[in-house]
Scaffold this motif. Structure first.
Motif, PDB file in Angstrom:
ATOM      1  N   LEU A 287      -3.594 -48.660 -15.929  1.00 35.39           N
ATOM      2  CA  LEU A 287      -4.431 -49.645 -15.256  1.00 35.39           C
ATOM      3  C   LEU A 287      -3.607 -50.326 -14.174  1.00 35.39           C
ATOM      4  O   LEU A 287      -2.538 -50.888 -14.449  1.00 35.39           O
ATOM      5  N   ASN A 288      -4.110 -50.278 -12.931  1.00 35.29           N
ATOM      6  CA  ASN A 288      -3.417 -50.871 -11.795  1.00 35.29           C
ATOM      7  C   ASN A 288      -4.306 -51.938 -11.163  1.00 35.29           C
ATOM      8  O   ASN A 288      -5.418 -51.643 -10.736  1.00 35.29           O
ATOM      9  N   LEU A 289      -3.815 -53.159 -11.110  1.00 38.58           N
ATOM     10  CA  LEU A 289      -4.543 -54.268 -10.491  1.00 38.58           C
ATOM     11  C   LEU A 289      -3.851 -54.618  -9.185  1.00 38.58           C
ATOM     12  O   LEU A 289      -2.724 -55.138  -9.181  1.00 38.58           O
ATOM     13  N   TYR A 290      -4.544 -54.334  -8.074  1.00 42.35           N
ATOM     14  CA  TYR A 290      -3.942 -54.497  -6.755  1.00 42.35           C
ATOM     15  C   TYR A 290      -4.692 -55.552  -5.949  1.00 42.35           C
ATOM     16  O   TYR A 290      -5.728 -55.266  -5.350  1.00 42.35           O
ATOM     17  N   GLY A 291      -4.202 -56.770  -5.918  1.00 46.43           N
ATOM     18  CA  GLY A 291      -4.767 -57.787  -5.043  1.00 46.43           C
ATOM     19  C   GLY A 291      -6.164 -58.210  -5.413  1.00 46.43           C
ATOM     20  O   GLY A 291      -7.124 -57.821  -4.760  1.00 46.43           O
ATOM     21  N   LEU A 292      -6.326 -59.019  -6.451  1.00 43.14           N
ATOM     22  CA  LEU A 292      -7.644 -59.463  -6.872  1.00 43.14           C
ATOM     23  C   LEU A 292      -8.136 -60.610  -5.991  1.00 43.14           C
ATOM     24  O   LEU A 292      -7.362 -61.488  -5.608  1.00 43.14           O
ATOM     25  N   PRO A 293      -9.439 -60.642  -5.674  1.00 41.06           N
ATOM     26  CA  PRO A 293      -9.992 -61.711  -4.839  1.00 41.06           C
ATOM     27  C   PRO A 293      -9.861 -63.078  -5.507  1.00 41.06           C
ATOM     28  O   PRO A 293      -9.737 -63.175  -6.737  1.00 41.06           O
ATOM     29  N   GLU A 294      -9.934 -64.140  -4.705  1.00 38.60           N
ATOM     30  CA  GLU A 294      -9.782 -65.491  -5.235  1.00 38.60           C
ATOM     31  C   GLU A 294     -10.925 -65.888  -6.163  1.00 38.60           C
ATOM     32  O   GLU A 294     -10.746 -66.721  -7.054  1.00 38.60           O
ATOM     33  N   TYR A 295     -12.109 -65.313  -5.964  1.00 41.53           N
ATOM     34  CA  TYR A 295     -13.272 -65.745  -6.740  1.00 41.53           C
ATOM     35  C   TYR A 295     -13.361 -65.068  -8.110  1.00 41.53           C
ATOM     36  O   TYR A 295     -14.326 -65.269  -8.849  1.00 41.53           O
ATOM     37  N   VAL A 296     -12.365 -64.289  -8.472  1.00 42.66           N
ATOM     38  CA  VAL A 296     -12.395 -63.581  -9.750  1.00 42.66           C
ATOM     39  C   VAL A 296     -12.421 -64.579 -10.911  1.00 42.66           C
ATOM     40  O   VAL A 296     -11.673 -65.559 -10.913  1.00 42.66           O
ATOM     41  N   ASP A 297     -13.276 -64.309 -11.895  1.00 40.16           N
ATOM     42  CA  ASP A 297     -13.277 -65.093 -13.138  1.00 40.16           C
ATOM     43  C   ASP A 297     -12.161 -64.523 -14.013  1.00 40.16           C
ATOM     44  O   ASP A 297     -12.385 -63.650 -14.852  1.00 40.16           O
ATOM     45  N   GLU A 298     -10.949 -65.034 -13.797  1.00 37.43           N
ATOM     46  CA  GLU A 298      -9.769 -64.459 -14.442  1.00 37.43           C
ATOM     47  C   GLU A 298      -9.841 -64.544 -15.965  1.00 37.43           C
ATOM     48  O   GLU A 298      -9.502 -63.597 -16.665  1.00 37.43           O
ATOM     49  N   ASP A 299     -10.289 -65.684 -16.485  1.00 31.67           N
ATOM     50  CA  ASP A 299     -10.321 -65.858 -17.936  1.00 31.67           C
ATOM     51  C   ASP A 299     -11.235 -64.842 -18.595  1.00 31.67           C
ATOM     52  O   ASP A 299     -10.882 -64.234 -19.611  1.00 31.67           O
ATOM     53  N   ALA A 300     -12.443 -64.669 -18.030  1.00 32.62           N
ATOM     54  CA  ALA A 300     -13.396 -63.722 -18.606  1.00 32.62           C
ATOM     55  C   ALA A 300     -12.866 -62.294 -18.516  1.00 32.62           C
ATOM     56  O   ALA A 300     -13.008 -61.499 -19.453  1.00 32.62           O
ATOM     57  N   PHE A 301     -12.252 -61.954 -17.380  1.00 32.53           N
ATOM     58  CA  PHE A 301     -11.698 -60.613 -17.184  1.00 32.53           C
ATOM     59  C   PHE A 301     -10.559 -60.344 -18.165  1.00 32.53           C
ATOM     60  O   PHE A 301     -10.525 -59.314 -18.836  1.00 32.53           O
ATOM     61  N   MET A 302      -9.627 -61.274 -18.251  1.00 25.97           N
ATOM     62  CA  MET A 302      -8.463 -61.083 -19.109  1.00 25.97           C
ATOM     63  C   MET A 302      -8.847 -61.056 -20.582  1.00 25.97           C
ATOM     64  O   MET A 302      -8.252 -60.326 -21.377  1.00 25.97           O
ATOM     65  N   GLU A 303      -9.847 -61.854 -20.947  1.00 22.28           N
ATOM     66  CA  GLU A 303     -10.268 -61.866 -22.346  1.00 22.28           C
ATOM     67  C   GLU A 303     -10.738 -60.479 -22.789  1.00 22.28           C
ATOM     68  O   GLU A 303     -10.443 -60.029 -23.889  1.00 22.28           O
ATOM     69  N   GLY A 304     -11.470 -59.799 -21.906  1.00 23.25           N
ATOM     70  CA  GLY A 304     -11.905 -58.445 -22.232  1.00 23.25           C
ATOM     71  C   GLY A 304     -10.766 -57.453 -22.188  1.00 23.25           C
ATOM     72  O   GLY A 304     -10.591 -56.636 -23.109  1.00 23.25           O
ATOM     73  N   LEU A 305      -9.962 -57.511 -21.119  1.00 16.75           N
ATOM     74  CA  LEU A 305      -8.833 -56.594 -20.960  1.00 16.75           C
ATOM     75  C   LEU A 305      -7.899 -56.652 -22.154  1.00 16.75           C
ATOM     76  O   LEU A 305      -7.398 -55.621 -22.627  1.00 16.75           O
ATOM     77  N   CYS A 306      -7.657 -57.853 -22.665  1.00 18.80           N
ATOM     78  CA  CYS A 306      -6.698 -58.031 -23.755  1.00 18.80           C
ATOM     79  C   CYS A 306      -7.126 -57.357 -25.047  1.00 18.80           C
ATOM     80  O   CYS A 306      -6.316 -57.226 -25.975  1.00 18.80           O
ATOM     81  N   ARG A 307      -8.354 -56.908 -25.141  1.00 18.75           N
ATOM     82  CA  ARG A 307      -8.811 -56.213 -26.347  1.00 18.75           C
ATOM     83  C   ARG A 307      -8.395 -54.740 -26.360  1.00 18.75           C
ATOM     84  O   ARG A 307      -8.481 -54.075 -27.388  1.00 18.75           O
ATOM     85  N   ASN A 308      -7.954 -54.237 -25.221  1.00 18.37           N
ATOM     86  CA  ASN A 308      -7.542 -52.836 -25.165  1.00 18.37           C
ATOM     87  C   ASN A 308      -6.122 -52.693 -25.709  1.00 18.37           C
ATOM     88  O   ASN A 308      -5.206 -53.377 -25.262  1.00 18.37           O
ATOM     89  N   GLN A 309      -5.949 -51.806 -26.680  1.00 20.87           N
ATOM     90  CA  GLN A 309      -4.641 -51.595 -27.280  1.00 20.87           C
ATOM     91  C   GLN A 309      -4.102 -50.192 -27.020  1.00 20.87           C
ATOM     92  O   GLN A 309      -3.094 -49.792 -27.611  1.00 20.87           O
ATOM     93  N   LEU A 310      -4.759 -49.455 -26.131  1.00 18.72           N
ATOM     94  CA  LEU A 310      -4.351 -48.070 -25.896  1.00 18.72           C
ATOM     95  C   LEU A 310      -3.760 -47.845 -24.506  1.00 18.72           C
ATOM     96  O   LEU A 310      -3.235 -46.759 -24.238  1.00 18.72           O
ATOM     97  N   ILE A 311      -3.841 -48.841 -23.630  1.00 19.80           N
ATOM     98  CA  ILE A 311      -3.257 -48.701 -22.290  1.00 19.80           C
ATOM     99  C   ILE A 311      -1.741 -48.554 -22.399  1.00 19.80           C
ATOM    100  O   ILE A 311      -1.080 -49.309 -23.116  1.00 19.80           O
ATOM    101  N   GLU A 312      -1.213 -47.579 -21.684  1.00 20.74           N
ATOM    102  CA  GLU A 312       0.223 -47.316 -21.722  1.00 20.74           C
ATOM    103  C   GLU A 312       0.954 -47.889 -20.510  1.00 20.74           C
ATOM    104  O   GLU A 312       2.155 -48.198 -20.602  1.00 20.74           O
ATOM    105  N   ARG A 313       0.243 -48.014 -19.372  1.00 23.84           N
ATOM    106  CA  ARG A 313       0.877 -48.478 -18.139  1.00 23.84           C
ATOM    107  C   ARG A 313       0.016 -49.559 -17.495  1.00 23.84           C
ATOM    108  O   ARG A 313      -1.150 -49.335 -17.203  1.00 23.84           O
TER     109      ARG A 313
END
Length: 529
Positions: A287-313
């Motif tokens: 997973l590559n995050l390149y330059g997220l816009p200012e209006y991103v709901d970071e908390d909501a995004f990260m809360e979902g992302l953090c549930r993934n336990q299989l990402i290696e990079r």
């Protein structure tokens, strides 16, 4: 408004003077077309009628003003056989007029799309609306915008959906409806028999977006309504349906590219849903995050992302993020091998959060760690390296282009090198503004890194011949290190430095690549000789 039965309208419909029950010639003509089943067709939308209280030049439009009789309008709509799309953008404040209008709407059998966009209490219309939903055999799309449903009205809507004989609904849109998760769950449950439903859009309600919210909607939410493009919607679908190619990284960026799978972030993309689908997917490895816009709901995004336990990079670049929101992912991801942070402001607060997450991580499986161009200070680096000393399998470590690290940072870096000495293959320490003393500290640790093959020290221009002489010890046959590539670009080596390097390389057979910048090295013909 006086009480009128259907017989009242039936006996008067053909003879009533339409000018007497409307506020304008335009509205009288609309009533005539409705009565005579002579509704004008417009190119964009066949069989459409708009009811508004503002200037709106779009085909068959009933401009509401004082003097319009809502009972007659509802009656003619209820009896018309041509209306396909009814866009209801206004209702009067008078409850009796609303009742008279909605009472006859329910008799219409031809409407396929009811677009209700008016701020109103659901109690004012829900029973009439429910009757329409139950009995209209052609209804395919229903949109309720700013209709305050709450729990009780949502329950009555759900009952109407259940009682509806014809499960022909294909699209349902609910926005600004004051829906709780419980109310939303009841509506979704009522939709279980609607096999033709292809689009459900739920937005800006009081529903709390927890895991249950996403789980309820994941399979039926209209992906086009929560993304800004077809490409992004397709990426959502592949993530949701576990059709992702494990060989492909997912790139989330503020730009598009045809190189790989890019989710090009724009307004209209729902970051809560993106995080949820990433979190649930079992196929993403990079997973590559390149330059997220200012209006991103970071908390909501990260809360979902953090549930993934299989990402290696995980590679994050040019993102102003709060590292603490990423901490659960770092702590719990059992497969994470590479963590790269580029142009992420790892100030002391963020460094503390990162260090704490690394120290609490159960699986010490990291093999690659990058902290480049992060405004990293020597104090911040010290916290992070202390947490990393328990990671014995590190193969690549990069703290390049952090000019605040300086001499003190070399000592912290030395502790990492010694901790991972049995596996470390690459160290990137260029553009970090350290001097001879810092390099000497680094060399002392590097003598034990027997697996090291690449060392990048470019653009540290405070290093002089004294530091390079200390570095040349690594080339000695007595040193177990078998370095193959050394980067010393953009450095003022000078003749004395060249001599120091040459003395160490005389009997060295391991080094294959020594990379310098000739026109910037300050070496004269004497040094080259």
């Amino acid at each position: 408004m006086e009480s009128r039965g259907n017989n009242y309208y039936d006996v008067r419909a053909q003879d009533v003077k339409l000018e007497d029950i409307t506020s304008s010639a335009n509205n009288a003509e609309i009533l005539r077309m409705l009565r005579d089943d002579d509704l004008a067709s417009i190119e964009e939308e066949e069989g459409a009628l708009y009811i508004v209280d503002y200037t709106f030049d779009h085909g068959n439009t009933f401009f509401v003003k004082e003097g319009d009789d809502w009972g007659w309008l509802g009656y003619f709509i209820g009896r018309n056989k041509q209306i396909r799309n009814l866009h209801l953008f206004y209702l009067p404040e008078d409850g009796d007029q609303v009742d008279a209008f909605m009472e006859d709407i329910k008799h219409n059998k031809s409407i396929e799309y009811l677009d209700f966009q008016h701020k109103i209490e659901g109690d004012s219309i829900i029973d009439r609306l429910a009757s329409f939903i139950i009995h209209n055999t052609n209804l395919k799309q229903l949109r309720l915008f700013e209709v305050d449903l709450g729990f009780n009205c949502a329950h009555r809507l759900a009952v109407a959906l259940i009682q509806r004989q014809h499960k022909s609904l294909t699209r349902l849109s609910l926005k600004y409806n004051n829906l709780s998760n419980v109310a939303l769950e009841e509506i979704i449950g009522a939709l279980s028999g609607y096999t033709q439903l292809v689009s459900l859009y739920v937005e800006e309600n009081m529903s709390r977006r927890d895991q249950k919210y996403y789980d309820m909607l994941a399979q039926i939410i209209d992906l086009k309504c929560i993304t800004s493009s077809r490409k992004n919607a397709e990426i959502f679908r592949m993530l949701r349906d576990d059709e992702w190619d494990e060989k492909e990284d997912l790139n989330v960026a503020d730009y598009d590219s045809d190189r790989g799978e890019y989710f090009c972030a724009e307004e209209g993309d729902d970051w809560g849903w993106l995080g949820y689908f990433i979190g649930k997917n079992e196929q993403i490895r990079g997973l590559n995050l390149y330059g997220l816009p200012e209006y991103v709901d970071e908390d909501a995004f990260m809360e979902g992302l953090c549930r993934n336990q299989l990402i290696e990079r995980l590679d994050i670049r040019r993102c102003d993020i709060d590292i603490s929101s990423l901490s659960p992912f770092i702590i719990n991801s059992r497969n994470l091998r590479a963590l790269e942070l580029w142009n992420v402001d790892v100030s002391l607060g963020n460094a503390s959060s990162l260090a704490m997450a690394l120290s609490q991580r159960q699986h010490k499986s990291l093999t690659s760690f990058v902290l480049s161009r992060n405004n990293l200070s020597s104090e911040a680096l010290a916290e992070i390296t202390a947490a990393l000393t328990g990671y014995p399998y590190l193969e690549s470590f990069d703290v390049s282009q952090n000019v605040l690290i300086g001499r003190d940072g070399c000592e912290s870096l030395g502790s990492i090198i010694m901790s991972a000495a049995m596996h470390l293959e690459q160290v990137f320490h260029h553009d970090d503004d350290f001097d001879d003393e810092g390099l000497q500290t680094l060399v002392a640790a590097l003598t034990n890194a027997t697996t090291l093959r690449l060392l990048a020290l470019s653009s540290n221009r405070s290093i002089t011949a004294a530091g390079l002489r200390a570095l040349s010890q690594l080339f000695s046959p007595a040193c177990p290190l078998a370095l193959e590539t050394l980067f010393l670009e953009d450095m003022n080596i000078g003749d004395e430095g060249a001599e120091a390097l040459a003395d160490g390389l005389i009997s060295n057979t391991a080094l294959k690549h020594l990379v310098i910048t000739p026109n910037l090295a300050g070496i004269t013909s004497t040094g080259w000789a």
